[in-house]
Motif scaffolding. Structure first.
Motif, PDB file in Angstrom:
ATOM      1  N   THR A  50       4.629 -63.881 -23.641  1.00  0.00           N
ATOM      2  CA  THR A  50       5.073 -62.608 -23.082  1.00  0.00           C
ATOM      3  C   THR A  50       6.422 -62.255 -23.709  1.00  0.00           C
ATOM      4  N   GLY A  51       6.719 -60.962 -23.771  1.00  0.00           N
ATOM      5  CA  GLY A  51       7.926 -60.550 -24.479  1.00  0.00           C
ATOM      6  C   GLY A  51       7.797 -60.772 -25.974  1.00  0.00           C
ATOM      7  N   ALA A  52       6.566 -60.757 -26.461  1.00  0.00           N
ATOM      8  CA  ALA A  52       6.290 -61.066 -27.871  1.00  0.00           C
ATOM      9  C   ALA A  52       6.845 -60.019 -28.821  1.00  0.00           C
TER      10      ALA A  52
ATOM     11  N   SER B 289       9.339 -62.414 -30.858  1.00  0.00           N
ATOM     12  CA  SER B 289       8.674 -62.138 -32.139  1.00  0.00           C
ATOM     13  C   SER B 289       8.835 -63.306 -33.109  1.00  0.00           C
ATOM     14  N   HIS B 290       9.998 -63.939 -33.086  1.00  0.00           N
ATOM     15  CA  HIS B 290      10.201 -65.113 -33.947  1.00  0.00           C
ATOM     16  C   HIS B 290       9.314 -66.273 -33.499  1.00  0.00           C
ATOM     17  N   LEU B 291       9.183 -66.456 -32.190  1.00  0.00           N
ATOM     18  CA  LEU B 291       8.320 -67.515 -31.673  1.00  0.00           C
ATOM     19  C   LEU B 291       6.864 -67.262 -32.071  1.00  0.00           C
ATOM     20  N   VAL B 292       6.393 -66.033 -31.883  1.00  0.00           N
ATOM     21  CA  VAL B 292       5.023 -65.677 -32.243  1.00  0.00           C
ATOM     22  C   VAL B 292       4.781 -65.910 -33.732  1.00  0.00           C
TER      23      VAL B 292
ATOM     24  N   THR C 114      34.647 -67.422 -25.168  1.00  0.00           N
ATOM     25  CA  THR C 114      34.012 -68.290 -26.163  1.00  0.00           C
ATOM     26  C   THR C 114      32.524 -68.425 -25.863  1.00  0.00           C
ATOM     27  N   ARG C 115      31.763 -68.674 -26.904  1.00  0.00           N
ATOM     28  CA  ARG C 115      30.322 -68.817 -26.791  1.00  0.00           C
ATOM     29  C   ARG C 115      29.822 -69.965 -27.665  1.00  0.00           C
ATOM     30  N   ASP C 116      28.646 -70.460 -27.316  1.00  0.00           N
ATOM     31  CA  ASP C 116      27.918 -71.457 -28.087  1.00  0.00           C
ATOM     32  C   ASP C 116      26.723 -70.718 -28.685  1.00  0.00           C
ATOM     33  N   PHE C 117      26.903 -70.217 -29.926  1.00  0.00           N
ATOM     34  CA  PHE C 117      25.876 -69.396 -30.560  1.00  0.00           C
ATOM     35  C   PHE C 117      24.800 -70.277 -31.203  1.00  0.00           C
ATOM     36  N   ASN C 118      23.547 -69.847 -31.052  1.00  0.00           N
ATOM     37  CA  ASN C 118      22.414 -70.608 -31.565  1.00  0.00           C
ATOM     38  C   ASN C 118      21.537 -69.751 -32.449  1.00  0.00           C
ATOM     39  N   TYR C 119      21.295 -70.229 -33.659  1.00  0.00           N
ATOM     40  CA  TYR C 119      20.457 -69.478 -34.570  1.00  0.00           C
ATOM     41  C   TYR C 119      19.018 -69.481 -34.061  1.00  0.00           C
ATOM     42  N   VAL C 120      18.346 -68.371 -34.203  1.00  0.00           N
ATOM     43  CA  VAL C 120      17.037 -68.177 -33.583  1.00  0.00           C
ATOM     44  C   VAL C 120      16.004 -69.205 -34.046  1.00  0.00           C
ATOM     45  N   LYS C 121      16.111 -69.702 -35.262  1.00  0.00           N
ATOM     46  CA  LYS C 121      15.161 -70.718 -35.731  1.00  0.00           C
ATOM     47  C   LYS C 121      15.280 -71.998 -34.900  1.00  0.00           C
TER      48      LYS C 121
END
Length: 336
Positions: free
Chosen positions: A11-13, A19-22, A215-222
């Protein structure tokens, strides 16, 4: 759990992470049904931009996560559900809090009720680091207190608790993945990294931003997509919450400086008060403890640390700097 020979619903594809997961699942040879938000434009969101061979490998289901009947129809015949359908913008949640409750809590409830009837084998529900609020203890583990500092955070906290309630009450096999701030190609310009990149790419040198100190802990989508798949496969994660993060903490201001350096531009950051959260709503510090993910999932971020973040930013900059991609964004306005 082995995902091979399983029908998978996402869901939320049509969205950023979905979209990256799909795309990843299809390329790995999985059988995927993509639940996209129905609209009169017949748009499938980011799926519209997939190569033809990937689109042809997908089953598309158009609907609305708030409709229990459609959700159950979408789930029928699927053994695994990744739930990424959600409203995710913190600023817009100030304007439409009920819509967030209906979508983020009500939508998940429809999936959980569907799972009771259909005997779904695995559900992975998407949480967010926003449920922690400003860090009281760092790094933030899954046992950190939860604090709803925005309607968005409150709606996601409620959804997480509903997922755990259905696990404890009805033995629904649901796992909760809690990614910290995700970034990468296709992200909405409501998020800070695309906001900075698109303004610079369009020739702006006075970059409008909100608060620079958080501050943030950024995570690349891969890395985040990898986390989703590992959580789905992990039987020990059922009925539990797992953080996905990079373990690298950086301020918004320093993130902007790194982006400008990568893009080879000298810029000035200007405060745009419209972009500020209410003072008690601003989450000032987020940094993930990913020891559970390492132990349970064998997860190690490929884009972790300062150099990993720089690498992910370069890939993101390259994508947004492509004129065909950049024209899809409105850098001249504040995107809620």
């Amino acid at each position: 759990m082995n995902l091979k020979n399983k029908k998978i619903l996402v869901t939320g594809a049509d969205g950023f992470i979905g979209s990256h997961l799909v795309e990843n699942l299809v390329l790995e040879g999985y059988d995927v049904r993509a639940f996209v938000y129905y609209n009169s434009f017949n748009s499938w969101g980011w799926i519209d931009y997939f190569p033809k061979e990937i689109k042809k490998s997908l089953e598309i289901f158009e609907g609305d996560i708030r409709d229990s009947y459609l959700v159950k129809r979408a789930m029928k015949g699927c053994q695994v559900v990744f739930n990424l359908a959600a409203l995710v913008s913190v600023p817009y949640s100030y304007k439409a809090p009920k819509l967030y409750m209906d979508t983020n809590i009500g939508g998940l409830l429809n999936i959980l009720e569907g799972a009771r009837e259909l005997n779904t084998e695995r559900i992975v529900h998407t949480s967010t680091s926003e449920v922690y609020g400003t860090a009281k203890i760092v790094p933030i583990s899954e046992t950190h207190p939860l604090k709803g500092q925005s309607p968005y955070a409150a709606s996601k906290t409620g959804a997480d608790q509903m997922a755990l309630a259905f696990y404890n009450s009805f033995d629904i096999p649901v796992s909760i993945i809690r990614p910290f701030n995700t970034y990468g190609p296709r992200q909405s310009a409501r998020a800070v990294i695309p906001t900075i990149i698109t303004q610079i790419a369009e020739g702006e040198r006075k970059i409008k931003l909100g608060a620079l100190e958080p501050t943030r802990d950024f995570n690349y989508v891969k890395d985040v997509v990898c986390g989703f798949i590992k959580v789905a496969m992990c039987d020990e994660a059922v009925g539990d919450v797992v953080n996905i993060g990079s373990g690298y903490e950086i301020s918004i201001g320093d993130t902007g400086k790194m982006i400008a350096e990568i893009m080879g531009k000298e810029v000035e950051f200007q405060l745009d008060r419209e972009r500020l959260r209410p003072s008690k709503s601003e989450v000032k510090r987020l940094v993930a403890d990913i020891s559970k993910a390492k132990k349970l999932l064998g997860f190690t971020p490929l884009y972790g640390g300062k150099e990993g973040f720089r690498k992910g930013l370069k890939e993101t900059v390259n994508w947004f700097s492509n004129k065909e991609n950049l024209k899809l964004y409105k850098s001249y306005r504040y995107n809620l």
